[in-house]
Enzyme design. Sequence first.
Site, PDB file in Angstrom:
ATOM      1  N   LYS A 166       0.825  -1.204   0.000  1.00  0.00           N
ATOM      2  CA  LYS A 166       0.000   0.000   0.000  1.00  0.00           C
ATOM      3  C   LYS A 166       0.863   1.259   0.000  1.00  0.00           C
ATOM      4  O   LYS A 166       0.621   2.197  -0.770  1.00  0.00           O
ATOM      5  CB  LYS A 166      -0.927   0.011   1.216  1.00  0.00           C
ATOM      6  CG  LYS A 166      -1.922   1.171   1.208  1.00  0.00           C
ATOM      7  CD  LYS A 166      -2.579   1.360   2.564  1.00  0.00           C
ATOM      8  CE  LYS A 166      -1.627   2.043   3.533  1.00  0.00           C
ATOM      9  NZ  LYS A 166      -2.272   2.430   4.806  1.00  0.00           N
ATOM     10  N   ASP A 184      -6.435   1.131   1.084  1.00  0.00           N
ATOM     11  CA  ASP A 184      -6.434   1.274   2.530  1.00  0.00           C
ATOM     12  C   ASP A 184      -7.805   0.854   3.053  1.00  0.00           C
ATOM     13  O   ASP A 184      -8.618   0.292   2.323  1.00  0.00           O
ATOM     14  CB  ASP A 184      -6.090   2.712   2.930  1.00  0.00           C
ATOM     15  CG  ASP A 184      -7.200   3.701   2.590  1.00  0.00           C
ATOM     16  OD1 ASP A 184      -8.148   3.324   1.857  1.00  0.00           O
ATOM     17  OD2 ASP A 184      -7.128   4.852   3.063  1.00  0.00           O
TER      18      ASP A 184
END
Length: 260
Positions: A166, A184
């Site tokens: 991420k 997220d």
Amino acid sequence: MARITRTKVSNTKTAGAKASKIRPKPTAKAPAARASRPRGTRWPKPVPPEAVLEIFQRFAAANPHPRGELLYKNPFTLLIAVVLSAQATDAGVNKATPALFALADTPEKMLALGEDKVRDLVKTIGLYRAKAKNIIGLSRALIERFGSEVPRTREELETLPGVGRKTANVVLNNAFDQPTIAVDTHVFRVSNRIPLAPGKTPEAVEEGLEKIIPDAYKQHAHHWLILHGRYICQARKPQCWRCLIEDLCRWPEKTPDPAP
């Protein structure tokens, strides 16, 4: 696993019988990190391609140039800010980083600052001890292996301490304008709720979104989804009455307008 207390029993057969009835309590399974489904309802099918296109057209019309909310000065400080934002809010990170970046906005300056000083400057952020250690470690790695430059591939970024998929995707998208999709908690929730690309893991959602989002919208897609999840499609009480894609969303229980 539950702790089992054993007592002495003189009759071995009785002891064996009692012991056989003792079972450790099953370990509770961690709930799947998906948007919760109302009882008695089924997960809706993903919206069709024409609805996906319409959704991102509306996002683009409402916010043509979305930006992340982390403050940074260059690719290096962006990388540091994203590392600090893990399990923390952007607002919390933004309170700590101006003082840090005023002293160290390059890997060399950060390394010279030292772990103790970095730790002191970011101590208001969750997991600050581990993050300070990672910041020093990745600064050293950038100097030794990448000529003090932030690498431009996910594979290279993920070799740095404290950098996962991420974080790498956020840096590639924001610093280098690559059409990556960082999943997220907000993106994960929104994608499962609408649903766009439902999945049980962030990687599955990322893969699904990459397949369905039109190329013209991939550059800003994760920003739109993050902002939508943060301010409209919130975890506990989505503000469906304010949602610009409410008519396209298939979430089975929309939150009614509290002030009709």
